[in-house]
Design a protein around this motif. Structure first.
Motif, PDB file in Angstrom:
ATOM      1  N   ALA A  13      -7.141  -3.601  -2.723  1.00  0.00           N
ATOM      2  CA  ALA A  13      -7.215  -2.682  -3.860  1.00  0.00           C
ATOM      3  C   ALA A  13      -8.326  -3.064  -4.827  1.00  0.00           C
ATOM      4  O   ALA A  13      -8.881  -2.197  -5.519  1.00  0.00           O
ATOM      5  N   ALA A  14      -8.661  -4.364  -4.879  1.00  0.00           N
ATOM      6  CA  ALA A  14      -9.733  -4.841  -5.746  1.00  0.00           C
ATOM      7  C   ALA A  14     -11.086  -4.792  -5.056  1.00  0.00           C
ATOM      8  O   ALA A  14     -12.061  -5.373  -5.561  1.00  0.00           O
ATOM      9  N   GLY A  15     -11.146  -4.136  -3.894  1.00  0.00           N
ATOM     10  CA  GLY A  15     -12.409  -4.017  -3.179  1.00  0.00           C
ATOM     11  C   GLY A  15     -12.785  -5.242  -2.386  1.00  0.00           C
ATOM     12  O   GLY A  15     -13.966  -5.476  -2.129  1.00  0.00           O
ATOM     13  N   GLY A  16     -11.793  -6.039  -1.996  1.00  0.00           N
ATOM     14  CA  GLY A  16     -12.062  -7.239  -1.225  1.00  0.00           C
ATOM     15  C   GLY A  16     -12.324  -8.447  -2.096  1.00  0.00           C
ATOM     16  O   GLY A  16     -13.218  -9.248  -1.829  1.00  0.00           O
ATOM     17  N   SER A  17     -11.521  -8.573  -3.149  1.00  0.00           N
ATOM     18  CA  SER A  17     -11.706  -9.681  -4.095  1.00  0.00           C
ATOM     19  C   SER A  17     -10.347 -10.248  -4.505  1.00  0.00           C
ATOM     20  O   SER A  17      -9.373  -9.498  -4.677  1.00  0.00           O
ATOM     21  N   VAL A  18     -10.305 -11.565  -4.655  1.00  0.00           N
ATOM     22  CA  VAL A  18      -9.069 -12.216  -5.096  1.00  0.00           C
ATOM     23  C   VAL A  18      -8.756 -11.859  -6.540  1.00  0.00           C
ATOM     24  O   VAL A  18      -7.588 -11.746  -6.921  1.00  0.00           O
ATOM     25  N   SER A  19      -9.772 -11.677  -7.342  1.00  0.00           N
ATOM     26  CA  SER A  19      -9.573 -11.268  -8.732  1.00  0.00           C
ATOM     27  C   SER A  19      -9.800  -9.762  -8.849  1.00  0.00           C
ATOM     28  O   SER A  19     -10.562  -9.178  -8.075  1.00  0.00           O
ATOM     29  N   PRO A  20      -9.141  -9.103  -9.776  1.00  0.00           N
ATOM     30  CA  PRO A  20      -8.295  -9.689 -10.829  1.00  0.00           C
ATOM     31  C   PRO A  20      -6.808  -9.725 -10.491  1.00  0.00           C
ATOM     32  O   PRO A  20      -6.010 -10.147 -11.335  1.00  0.00           O
ATOM     33  N   VAL A  79       1.204   1.235  -5.595  1.00  0.00           N
ATOM     34  CA  VAL A  79       0.681   0.290  -4.607  1.00  0.00           C
ATOM     35  C   VAL A  79       1.143   0.644  -3.194  1.00  0.00           C
ATOM     36  O   VAL A  79       0.440   0.363  -2.218  1.00  0.00           O
ATOM     37  N   PHE A  80       2.298   1.271  -3.053  1.00  0.00           N
ATOM     38  CA  PHE A  80       2.770   1.668  -1.721  1.00  0.00           C
ATOM     39  C   PHE A  80       1.825   2.687  -1.098  1.00  0.00           C
ATOM     40  O   PHE A  80       1.581   2.654   0.115  1.00  0.00           O
ATOM     41  N   ALA A  81       1.288   3.590  -1.918  1.00  0.00           N
ATOM     42  CA  ALA A  81       0.323   4.562  -1.412  1.00  0.00           C
ATOM     43  C   ALA A  81      -0.973   3.871  -0.993  1.00  0.00           C
ATOM     44  O   ALA A  81      -1.576   4.232   0.027  1.00  0.00           O
ATOM     45  N   THR A  82      -1.409   2.883  -1.763  1.00  0.00           N
ATOM     46  CA  THR A  82      -2.595   2.103  -1.399  1.00  0.00           C
ATOM     47  C   THR A  82      -2.387   1.426  -0.058  1.00  0.00           C
ATOM     48  O   THR A  82      -3.271   1.433   0.812  1.00  0.00           O
ATOM     49  N   MET A  83      -1.220   0.841   0.129  1.00  0.00           N
ATOM     50  CA  MET A  83      -0.907   0.164   1.381  1.00  0.00           C
ATOM     51  C   MET A  83      -0.820   1.152   2.541  1.00  0.00           C
ATOM     52  O   MET A  83      -1.389   0.932   3.621  1.00  0.00           O
ATOM     53  N   PHE A  99       7.504  -7.203  -5.523  1.00  0.00           N
ATOM     54  CA  PHE A  99       6.683  -8.127  -4.745  1.00  0.00           C
ATOM     55  C   PHE A  99       5.375  -7.529  -4.245  1.00  0.00           C
ATOM     56  O   PHE A  99       4.511  -8.263  -3.776  1.00  0.00           O
ATOM     57  N   LEU A 100       5.204  -6.205  -4.327  1.00  0.00           N
ATOM     58  CA  LEU A 100       3.938  -5.604  -3.933  1.00  0.00           C
ATOM     59  C   LEU A 100       3.121  -5.180  -5.143  1.00  0.00           C
ATOM     60  O   LEU A 100       1.913  -5.393  -5.181  1.00  0.00           O
ATOM     61  N   SER A 101       3.782  -4.569  -6.129  1.00  0.00           N
ATOM     62  CA  SER A 101       3.073  -4.130  -7.326  1.00  0.00           C
ATOM     63  C   SER A 101       2.615  -5.321  -8.161  1.00  0.00           C
ATOM     64  O   SER A 101       3.328  -6.320  -8.279  1.00  0.00           O
ATOM     65  N   TYR A 102       1.436  -5.184  -8.750  1.00  0.00           N
ATOM     66  CA  TYR A 102       0.932  -6.212  -9.657  1.00  0.00           C
ATOM     67  C   TYR A 102       1.650  -6.083 -10.997  1.00  0.00           C
ATOM     68  O   TYR A 102       1.725  -4.998 -11.565  1.00  0.00           O
TER      69      TYR A 102
END
Length: 372
Positions: free
Chosen positions: A33-40, A262-266, A336-339
């Motif tokens: 979701a962050a475009g391939g980044s550990v942050s944020p 986040v479920f839709a993103t997944m 556990f999935l949502s930030y």
């Protein structure tokens, strides 16, 4: 397995593995979701989970007597904090839900979800079973539910207020309150809905209900979230578009793709297969918590376990129904999935308490000392 220390062997590895699997998948989804980044998001999400899992394992060590001893004082403290939110709470996004303590932003309403369950379970445990159908067994729990419900509604936070009420009402039902009262309350609530809609709900909450009834009436306005969510889920198909290939989330068409949606993103990247994995993991979690509740030797353990299970189920069911357009958008994250730290903390408190009930069952049901 004599070489494994007894405290390690006695840990509830079943539920630990389940939560680690869901949270680990959540880190993977948030990384994308962050475009391939550990942050944020992904890194902090992983750190929070480790901290809250450790907290749950500590809560697990509390004896049942200690939990019962602290329930009413803790309820009173957080009821006062909810009142302070109304008087001097921090405002964010048009809502007043937090108390700024400098080093942390405290949201008392999150603690009320498990505390209402524990308080009502404690009340019915103290009450003789034969009196469960009397009026004296009904009005105190209604007060215990009503005080935080009213204070949370005024913040306003419709999703949390419903969660508080759902957990408390579940305990009342399990305690043996007559079914006819729930049916009567349901009919009265249905009759009250028009008044609540026009006079109690904020304008944005009214719009959420209207959009739920007719999602296409404002696809670029109030209905934008749910329309984009359904597009993302539908475009994932069976196997998904592929990891890091989700266009809806990466091109910012999907709002709140790292939190409520986040479920839709997944689902866009992992498809039906990913969705089934998440659903199966949650089903195993709820199966474990239900078995813990049913096997609890004490009345308090059974009632509290059932109520805590309903709180967890409420998060899961409402979020999934919401992102698929089957329920109004109420801002309930997916465990556990949502930030988000507040929701994860609440769920881990519930799981820690359930771990404690399971531990008490294995030890023969004794309440034990006040402290572990």
């Amino acid at each position: 397995m004599a070489f494994v220390p007894r405290p390690v062997a006695e840990l509830p590895w079943q539920i630990i593995f389940i939560t680690v699997a869901i949270a680990g998948f959540g880190v993977i989804v948030l990384y994308s979701a962050a475009g391939g980044s550990v942050s944020p998001w992904a890194g902090i999400h992983a750190l929070r989970f480790v901290v809250f899992l450790a907290m749950a394992l500590v809560i697990r060590l509390f004896s049942e007597n200690f939990v019962k001893w602290g329930t009413f004082p803790a309820y009173a403290v957080f009821a006062i904090l909810l009142l302070l939110v109304e008087l001097a709470g921090a405002v964010k996004g048009g809502s007043q839900r937090w108390i700024e303590l400098g080093f942390i932003r405290l949201q008392p309403s999150e603690f009320m979800k498990p505390l209402v369950v524990l308080a009502i379970a404690r009340f019915y445990e103290m009450l003789p079973i034969g009196q469960a159908r009397s009026w004296s067994a009904i009005w105190p729990p209604l007060v215990l539910i009503g005080v935080p419900w009213f204070l949370v509604m005024t913040q306003p936070d419709l999703g949390t207020s419903i969660a508080v009420m759902t957990g408390g009402v579940t305990v009342m039902f399990l305690a043996g309150v007559p079914l006819r009262l729930f049916i009567g309350a349901g009919l009265a609530g249905a009759a009250f809905v028009p008044f609540a809609f026009f006079f109690l709900l904020k304008e944005y909450q009214q719009n959420r209900v209207l959009i739920f009834l007719d999602p296409e009436s404002d696809p670029l306005g109030t209905g934008y979230h749910i329309s984009q969510s359904k597009i993302a889920i539908g475009s994932g198909g069976i196997g998904g578009k592929g990891y890091l290939q989700g266009s809806q989330s990466h091109l910012d068409y999907l709002p709140e793709g790292h939190t409520d949606f986040v479920f839709a993103t997944m689902a866009e990247e992992w498809g039906l297969i990913g969705g089934l994995f998440v659903i199966v993991m949650f089903a195993l979690l709820l199966r474990w918590s239900t078995v813990v509740s049913l096997n609890a030797p004490s009345r308090f353990g059974k009632l509290a376990g059932g109520g805590l299970t309903m709180v967890i189920f409420f998060y899961i069911a409402i979020n999934m129904l919401m992102v698929m357009g089957l329920a109004p958008v109420v801002g309930i994250p997916l465990p556990f999935l949502s930030y988000g730290g507040s929701s994860m903390m609440t769920i881990m408190i519930c799981i820690g308490l359930l771990m404690g009930i399971e531990r008490n069952t294995r030890q023969g049901g004794g309440g034990g000392r006040l402290l572990p």
